[in-house]
Design an enzyme around this catalytic site. Structure first.
Site, PDB file in Angstrom:
ATOM      1  CB  CYS A 138       1.967   4.234  -3.065  1.00  0.00           C
ATOM      2  SG  CYS A 138       0.211   3.995  -2.589  1.00  0.00           S
ATOM      3  CG  ASP A 184      -2.698  -7.992   1.402  1.00  0.00           C
ATOM      4  OD1 ASP A 184      -1.606  -8.069   1.598  1.00  0.00           O
ATOM      5  OD2 ASP A 184      -3.374  -8.253   2.572  1.00  0.00           O
ATOM      6  CG  ASP A 274      -9.021   8.435   8.436  1.00  0.00           C
ATOM      7  OD1 ASP A 274      -9.765   7.428   8.349  1.00  0.00           O
ATOM      8  OD2 ASP A 274      -9.225   9.565   9.097  1.00  0.00           O
ATOM      9  CG  HIS A 277       1.924   6.650   0.772  1.00  0.00           C
ATOM     10  ND1 HIS A 277       1.910   6.519  -0.700  1.00  0.00           N
ATOM     11  CD2 HIS A 277       3.520   6.823   0.999  1.00  0.00           C
ATOM     12  CE1 HIS A 277       3.524   6.833  -1.086  1.00  0.00           C
ATOM     13  NE2 HIS A 277       4.098   6.897  -0.107  1.00  0.00           N
ATOM     14  CG  ASN A 301       7.521   7.382   0.193  1.00  0.00           C
ATOM     15  OD1 ASN A 301       6.845   6.988  -0.169  1.00  0.00           O
ATOM     16  ND2 ASN A 301       7.636   8.996   0.830  1.00  0.00           N
TER      17      ASN A 301
END
Length: 334
Positions: A138, A184, A274, A277, A301
């Site tokens: 992802c 990143d 937490d 994705h 998505n």
């Protein structure tokens, strides 16, 4: 990103015992299997059918409550129907803390009056929805989406970029292919490498078993680094309005998200810390006539166009950083 999150993936585990099945759902089950091309062994089919039936009941109950005004979004059966929520989280999500180089800090423009709604999909900045498959990549899709937007802003040309290039080649920056990564880190790889190939020249395979096959002559984009956005929704809003699509990480591990279909997604159990994705914020807006209510982020998505709202999800905006959408936002500089 501050704090940093490492988006990863674990192994799929399958339990064995299955409870009694509902014969009234036989036709629905066979239709779902045909639609999603599922073939099981004799022992596994009963278990998968039981999981599917349990998920269907959860979806039906939620939608009944939606019709009663108890929820602001609908759920629907989809390709994840035969997966328990634990399996879903293990295959699609998961995270661990990881130290990494920080990018430049986003400085919010003070004199800019940002609009009440923005949608970069209508301005040519966004490629069609893609599908990461059974691979925890992802982070790569979020990263290419942000860079595709920035390259369009710079050149006026929208070119689909290669996630497989990132999956295969950015381990030195700390990414782990189908076992996870950070947007990143992907931006850092592109800078270090001096480019990223196009999707056409380096197509996606949903696997990380191949060696790096980057071809400089096929490079379609480059970046000079990345910018991390402060952990505030107002800062994210200004970045989306003035920069373009932004990479973010969210808590996507809930059954409600697994089977999201339409409406503004809000789950009181969704965490702002937490995160598991990587996705792409491509705009924001509101439903109705009051711009101060029913606000949402438009999020692209990477689970294919059949999931959710044509592959997108509207996520609750200005609700205390719901699902952590502003916790780890960044974009590449070009």
């Amino acid at each position: 990103m501050n704090p940093s999150f490492f988006l990863t993936v674990l192994c799929l585990g399958v339990a064995s015992a299955a409870p009694k099945l509902d014969p009234n759902l036989d036709a629905h089950w066979h239709q779902w299997k045909a639609t999603h091309r599922r073939l099981y062994g004799m022992n596994e089919e009963e278990w998968r059918r039981a999981v599917w039936e349990k998920n269907k009941k959860i979806i039906d109950l939620h939608n009944q409550e939606y019709s009663e005004g108890k929820h602001g979004f609908r759920m629907a059966m989809n390709a994840f129907g035969d997966m328990t929520n634990e399996e879903f989280r293990q295959v699609m999500n998961g995270f661990q803390n990881q130290k990494h180089k920080k990018g430049k800090l986003f400085h919010e423009p003070l004199l800019v009056d940002v609009p009440k709604s923005v949608d970069w999909t209508k301005k040519g900045y966004v490629t069609p929805v893609k599908n990461q498959g059974q691979c925890g990549s992802c982070w790569a899709f979020s990263a290419t989406g942000a860079l595709e937007g920035q390259m369009f802003r710079k050149t006026g040309k929208l070119v689909s970029l290669s996630e497989q290039n990132l999956v295969d080649c950015s381990r030195a920056q700390g990414n782990q292919g189908c076992n996870g990564g950070l947007m990143d880190n992907a931006f850092q790889y592109i800078k270090d490498n001096g480019g990223l190939d196009s999707e056409e020249s380096y197509p996606y395979l949903a696997t990380d078993t191949n060696s790096c096959n980057y071809k400089p002559e096929c490079s379609a984009a480059n970046d000079t680094g990345f910018v991390d956005i402060p952990q505030r929704e107002k800062a994210l809003m200004k970045a989306v309005a003035t920069v373009g699509p932004i990479s973010v990480a969210i808590d996507a591990g809930h059954t409600s998200f697994q089977f999201y279909k339409s409406g503004i997604y809000y789950d009181p159990d969704c965490s702002s810390k937490d995160l598991d994705h990587g996705v792409l914020v491509v705009g924001y807006g509101f439903e109705g006539t009051d711009s101060n209510n029913n606000k949402f982020w438009i999020v692209k998505n990477s689970w294919g166009p059949e999931w959710g709202w044509n592959g997108y999800v509207k996520m609750a905006k200005d609700q205390n950083n719901h699902c952590g959408i502003a916790t780890a936002a960044s974009y590449p500089t070009v």
